[in-house]
Design an enzyme around this catalytic site. Structure first.
Site, PDB file in Angstrom:
ATOM      1  N   GLU A 277       2.723   1.588  -4.735  1.00  0.00           N
ATOM      2  CA  GLU A 277       4.060   2.177  -4.902  1.00  0.00           C
ATOM      3  C   GLU A 277       4.279   2.701  -6.310  1.00  0.00           C
ATOM      4  O   GLU A 277       5.163   2.243  -7.030  1.00  0.00           O
ATOM      5  CB  GLU A 277       5.133   1.129  -4.572  1.00  0.00           C
ATOM      6  CG  GLU A 277       5.134   0.696  -3.121  1.00  0.00           C
ATOM      7  CD  GLU A 277       5.851   1.671  -2.200  1.00  0.00           C
ATOM      8  OE1 GLU A 277       6.146   2.800  -2.623  1.00  0.00           O
ATOM      9  OE2 GLU A 277       6.095   1.281  -1.041  1.00  0.00           O
TER      10      GLU A 277
ATOM     11  N   GLU B  55       0.093  -2.206   4.551  1.00  0.00           N
ATOM     12  CA  GLU B  55       1.138  -3.175   4.871  1.00  0.00           C
ATOM     13  C   GLU B  55       1.637  -2.772   6.234  1.00  0.00           C
ATOM     14  O   GLU B  55       1.942  -1.606   6.447  1.00  0.00           O
ATOM     15  CB  GLU B  55       2.286  -3.119   3.845  1.00  0.00           C
ATOM     16  CG  GLU B  55       1.851  -3.537   2.454  1.00  0.00           C
ATOM     17  CD  GLU B  55       2.950  -3.385   1.391  1.00  0.00           C
ATOM     18  OE1 GLU B  55       4.143  -3.353   1.729  1.00  0.00           O
ATOM     19  OE2 GLU B  55       2.575  -3.281   0.212  1.00  0.00           O
TER      20      GLU B  55
HETATM   21  C1  IPT Z   1       6.674  -2.681   0.125  1.00  0.00           C
HETATM   22  C2  IPT Z   1       5.926  -3.105  -1.109  1.00  0.00           C
HETATM   23  O1  IPT Z   1       4.722  -2.425  -1.226  1.00  0.00           O
HETATM   24  C3  IPT Z   1       5.614  -4.547  -1.113  1.00  0.00           C
HETATM   25  O2  IPT Z   1       5.230  -4.890  -2.401  1.00  0.00           O
HETATM   26  C4  IPT Z   1       6.791  -5.359  -0.660  1.00  0.00           C
HETATM   27  O3  IPT Z   1       7.813  -5.205  -1.591  1.00  0.00           O
HETATM   28  C5  IPT Z   1       7.274  -4.882   0.656  1.00  0.00           C
HETATM   29  O4  IPT Z   1       7.623  -3.563   0.587  1.00  0.00           O
HETATM   30  C6  IPT Z   1       8.521  -5.604   1.125  1.00  0.00           C
HETATM   31  O5  IPT Z   1       8.471  -6.956   1.047  1.00  0.00           O
HETATM   32  S1  IPT Z   1       7.528  -1.224  -0.313  1.00  0.00           S
HETATM   33  C7  IPT Z   1       8.788  -0.996   0.852  1.00  0.00           C
HETATM   34  C8  IPT Z   1       9.955  -0.331   0.198  1.00  0.00           C
HETATM   35  C9  IPT Z   1       8.293  -0.160   1.977  1.00  0.00           C
END
Ligand code: IPT
Length: 955
Positions: A404, A482
């Site tokens: 990010e 993710e």
């Molecule tokens: C995403 C992040 O990459 C991760 O670090 C974590 O924060 C997660 O979200 C949420 O728990 S970014 C999200 C705005 C898609």
């Protein structure tokens, strides 16, 4: 101290691998002296010669905020201070650390000495014996300084000033606690004359020839040789045509390799494997792989990000026991020893650079370091320190530039340098969907539909007219770095993602966000240990419980999400068809056959085990399936049985460091449930109040309240998630509350006695609106004091939003003591998260009935229940299904109580047992970050009927 420069640290030596050497070393871990100043201005200029007798003690490695100085703070995307790069705020705690020590003679005897810092958050300035060595940037990156001629015999003084925040903070906004300090090892290293400065060893395996090679780049000040004792090799250069077994995450075969000069030996553990992309697939040793991954932060509830070798081994072994084969080191390289554990235990690793600048999204990416030439050196330094440190680890198959951090020329430069430096691995960066340079197309939280589309387009040749970037992207494998968000009760929809990953070759798997709930444990003066979340330390800017979103608790207790994930991703999938007397055994390993698996089958009829046999494991190649025959005793028909279940389990055949032989990998079942014999009505009466319509007692067990029609649940974190991409993005929790689903109001429309039966018609409405549910209940006495309930439910009017569930709720005026049930268990499950639930005769203790979520919310449902006995201190209530199975939720807390509290330790049990028999339940989805409950798992208002037997056993 300069902490407002968009630049790397100063004075450190060029990065190199973290090597195991026989040259002398001295750990400086232990008790140091410490003094905290609230700001840099208040931190004394002259401090390094201070008498530290009056200073506090601090453990190094350690975070000062976890040792009684200052406080931890949690924020995710938002910065805890203004976005004013490269400046930290004025209120910026400064921790001065001093260690007086005597250097080992063996170190002093060497030609040169270094000092290595494996991690300082966020910026350190280092002095030894009054000489300034330099500064560090990159909290999770190693920095070495030359101390030759400065380190001396007798007393030495090491002084390290650490700023909690610095310019580096703008690059380290990684969705975790802000935990300053010297939190990784500090080590003195002897450098012998003619020693080995660096080794870059690349073990390759050629699937065509079945041989390995070892390419060595050695930076040594003398002639060197390489030895592989196991292969009888002692040579002076790179090696080819080696008769080696390849390394994979499934077969983590390592070879001891020693590189030596006359004065130094460096020991490596090398795996031979080839990583490449072909036809949109990630191949290792020529075979496609599927990443069954988790995102792993380093976190310990008491120690924060301080490495604890036993603890980390235990957590990686826990992953192995749950079929996880891949880790993304979100969002920084972990402690260097973790990499050795990944190699040894077998994981595919995305090693991520210590970089995230997510806060700039709040200002439309203005000033984002990824795109600003001023930050180029700082970012190049970070990726080089990452890659150099970990370059000898077989487990690392991809380098990730960070998380990010938007897009920009600096990211491109990082990618290009990495590809050029290490062509043996793939590069990854999720933030740039154009994928002009990276080797994989990576996304986070893309919906099921979009993932399916990405899978499909991989099957089609690039359509004419695509721009070059899109055409290139079409050639790349796809991963979700993710994908489901393991926050609270959930995540739902894992199986549906997995089915896509299995279906489309281009889809190489995904990584659950995230492995561990990053709660911080604080033991109060009352001796009670409580888990803290964002805001609990008085932070002015924080993200609350968004840090509690893992598959395991801060203490590494598996949450139901982990149990279901393990079943979803299991490398052995079993389907049993007892009527055909067959089982299909699918080998979803990517590299191995099933020689490491034993199969056992069991048949249970009405709770009694009637057959238990071992089955011959078929020889099945990776990614193939075979059908096997089941012996007759597993399948001969038994007409009289209510529940006749054949379960085939896949167990590990051999001991592994992470599980003894016999560990269950997965199971499959054939469940045949017949309607129980119709109960015979009896003379007598039912204790139903024709005034309130409630069941006053059954079989001598008093019922304090109910049945009440229930359509609401204590909102889960996912119910509070905004539904991005949907017509109405308003979270369900909010819509339910607006619709008054949490405050239903009932009245008795009519009640009548018909012989021994009582018929009650209730109408349940919601405040403000005219939607209602008519429930028609007929209560009939049965033999032995039990009652039959025939229930017809019909919604009326227009319902503004789907129901959370449709159930009937009872309250018993005594605390729960346990739950026995026949149905899908033992794990808590919801309609879109039930892969691990198996039909059985289960018994739960009081503390297993619900999930102790750190943020209180609905939990603990069991699906497919046909018979349950709810134990309470006043006796038990048995509930049997006469037709369809139901979902059962039993809790010591009312839903209002769960919804009102923000921490588990605030919950007060009311001494009652709250029982919900749900005929319909909504899925849970993963909307806390990601898609909501899939439409097919939402519960639109509809009519339904069922029949139950209730039996009370006064205790
Ligand atoms: C995403 C992040 O990459 C991760 O670090 C974590 O924060 C997660 O979200 C949420 O728990 S970014 C999200 C705005 C898609």
């Amino acid at each position: 101290m300069q902490i407002s420069r968009p630049a790397p640290g100063i004075g450190a030596l060029a990065p190199r691998a973290h090597l195991a050497t026989d040259a002398p070393q001295q750990s400086l871990a232990g008790s140091w002296r410490f003094r905290l100043s609230p700001t840099l201005h208040e931190a004394p200029d002259e401090w390094r010669d201070d008498d530290t007798a009056a200073w506090d003690e601090i453990q190094v490695p350690g975070h000062w905020v976890l040792q009684g100085h200052g406080a931890p703070a949690y924020s995710n995307v938002q910065m805890p201070f203004p976005v004013d790069p490269p400046h930290p705020p004025q209120a910026n705690p400064i921790g001065d650390h001093i260690l007086d020590f005597v250097a080992d003679e063996s170190l002093l005897a060497a030609a040169e000495q270094l000092i290595r810092f494996d991690g300082i958050e966020s910026a350190g300035e280092i002095w030894l014996n009054g000489e300034w060595l330099g500064s560090t940037r990159g909290s999770r990156l190693a920095h070495e300084f030359d101390v030759t001629g400065i380190l001396r015999a007798g007393e030495n003084r090491l002084a390290v000033r650490v700023a909690q925040f610095s310019d580096a903070t703008y690059l380290e906004n990684q969705d975790m606690w802000w935990l300053p300090g010297i939190f990784r090892d500090v080590t003195l290293l002897a450098r012998p004359e003619g020693g080995i400065r660096d080794v870059f060893a690349t073990g390759d395996f050629d699937p065509a020839t079945g041989t390995g090679s070892l390419a060595l780049v050695v930076d040594a000040a003398a002639e060197w040789s390489v030895e592989i004792p196991e292969l009888g090799i002692d040579s002076t250069g790179s090696l080819e045509g080696l008769a080696v077994e390849p390394w994979t995450a499934e077969t983590p075969r390592l070879y001891d390799v020693v590189v030596r000069t006359p004065s130094e030996s460096v020991s490596l553990r090398i795996g031979f494997r080839r990583v490449e992309v072909k036809n949109t697939e990630i191949l290792v040793n020529g075979s496609p792989i599927l990443l069954r991954g988790v995102n792993r932060h380093e976190h310990h509830p008491e120690k924060g990000r301080v490495y604890d070798a036993e603890w980390v081994r235990a957590e990686l072994e826990l992953m192995k026991r749950h079929n996880i084969n891949a880790v993304r080191t979100s969002h920084y390289p972990p402690h260097p020893e973790t990499l050795a554990l990944f190699d040894e235990l077998g994981f595919w690793v995305i090693d991520e650079c210590d970089y995230e600048s997510h806060e700039f999204v709040m200002v439309d990416w203005r000033g984002n370091p990824s795109a600003d030439p001023a930050w180029r050196d700082a970012l190049m330094d970070r990726i080089q320190r990452t890659v150099h440190r970990d370059k000898n680890h077989a487990s690392v198959i991809m380098w990730s530039m960070g998380n990010e951090a938007g897009v920009g020329q600096n990211i491109d430069a990082m990618l290009l340098w990495t590809k050029q430096f290490d062509p043996s691995r793939l590069t990854h960066y999720e933030g740039d969907w154009s994928c002009g340079i990276a080797d994989v197309y990576s996304r986070m939280y893309a919906s099921h539909d979009e993932v399916a589309q990405i899978g499909r387009e991989g099957l089609e040749p690039a359509a004419a007219g695509l721009d070059a970037a899109h055409a290139r992207r079409l050639t790349l494998p796809f991963i979700q770095c993710e994908f489901v968000h393991a926050m609270g009760t959930g995540p739902g929809g894992m199986q549906e993602y997995w089915d896509l990953f299995e279906q489309y070759p281009r889809l190489a798997g995904g990584f659950v966000w995230e492995w561990v709930e990053q709660g911080i444990a604080v033991t109060g003066d009352d001796g009670v240990r409580r888990i803290m979340i964002g805001g609990d330390f008085g932070e002015k800017v924080h993200d609350g419980n968004f840090v509690i979103d893992g598959l395991v608790s801060p203490d590494r207790e598996p949450r139901p999400g982990l149990i279901h994930y393990a079943a979803t991703i299991a490398q052995v999938q079993i389907r049993v068809d007892a009527s055909r007397a067959t089982a299909t055994i699918e080998n979803r390993f990517d590299h191995v056959d099933l020689a490491g698996v034993t199969l056992v089958a069991e048949r249970i009829v009405d709770g009694e085990s009637v057959a238990r046999v071992g089955l011959d494991t078929p020889q099945v190649a990776p990614r193939h399936a075979a059908e096997i025959a089941l012996p007759a005793e597993l399948s001969d028909p038994r007409e009289s049985a209510v529940a006749d279940v054949v379960t085939v389990r896949a167990l590990t055949a051999h001991d592994a460091s992470w599980a003894e032989a016999g560990h269950e990998i997965s199971s499959g079942q054939d469940v045949r449930v017949a309607a129980p014999p119709a109960p015979v009505p009896a003379d007598g009466s039912v204790d139903v109040s024709t005034g309130s319509g409630e069941l006053a007692s059954v079989g001598g067990l008093a019922i304090a309240a109910g049945p009440a029609v229930g359509i609401w649940r204590a909102p889960t974190d996912n119910d509070w998630g905004r539904l991005h991409g949907e017509e109405d993005p308003t979270p369900y929790a909010e819509r339910w509350r607006r619709g008054g689903y949490d405050r239903t109001v009932s009245r008795v429309v009519s009640s009548a006695t018909e012989g021994a039966s009582v018929r009650v018609h209730t109408r349940t409405g919601v405040p403000i609106l005219d939607a209602a549910i008519d429930a028609r209940m007929t209560w009939t006495p049965l033999e032995g004091g039990s009652v039959r309930l025939d229930l017809e439910i019909e919604p009326d009017g227009s319902w503004p939003v789907e129901w959370a569930r449709l159930g009937i709720d009872f309250v018993i005026d005594a605390a729960p003591t346990g739950l026995d049930f026949v149905g899908d268990g033992p794990v808590s499950a919801y309609p879109d998260m039930r892969a691990a639930a198996r039909f059985g005769w289960w018994s739960l203790a009081a503390d297993e009935i619900t999930v102790d979520s750190i943020t209180p919310q609905e939990s603990g449902a069991r699906q497919g229940v046909i018979d349950a006995t709810v134990g309470t201190e006043a006796g038990s209530l048995r509930i049997r299904a006469l037709d369809a199975p139901f979902a059962l939720t039993v809790s010591p807390h009312s839903r209002d109580e769960l919804a009102a509290k923000t921490h588990n330790w605030e919950l007060e049990a009311d001494g009652k047992t709250h029982v919900s028999i749900d005929l319909l339940q909504s899925g849970v989805g993963t909307a806390s970050c990601g898609p909501g409950t899939l439409p097919r798992y939402r519960v639109a208002a509809r009519a339904i009927r069922t029949s139950l037997i209730l039996e009370g056993i006064a205790g």
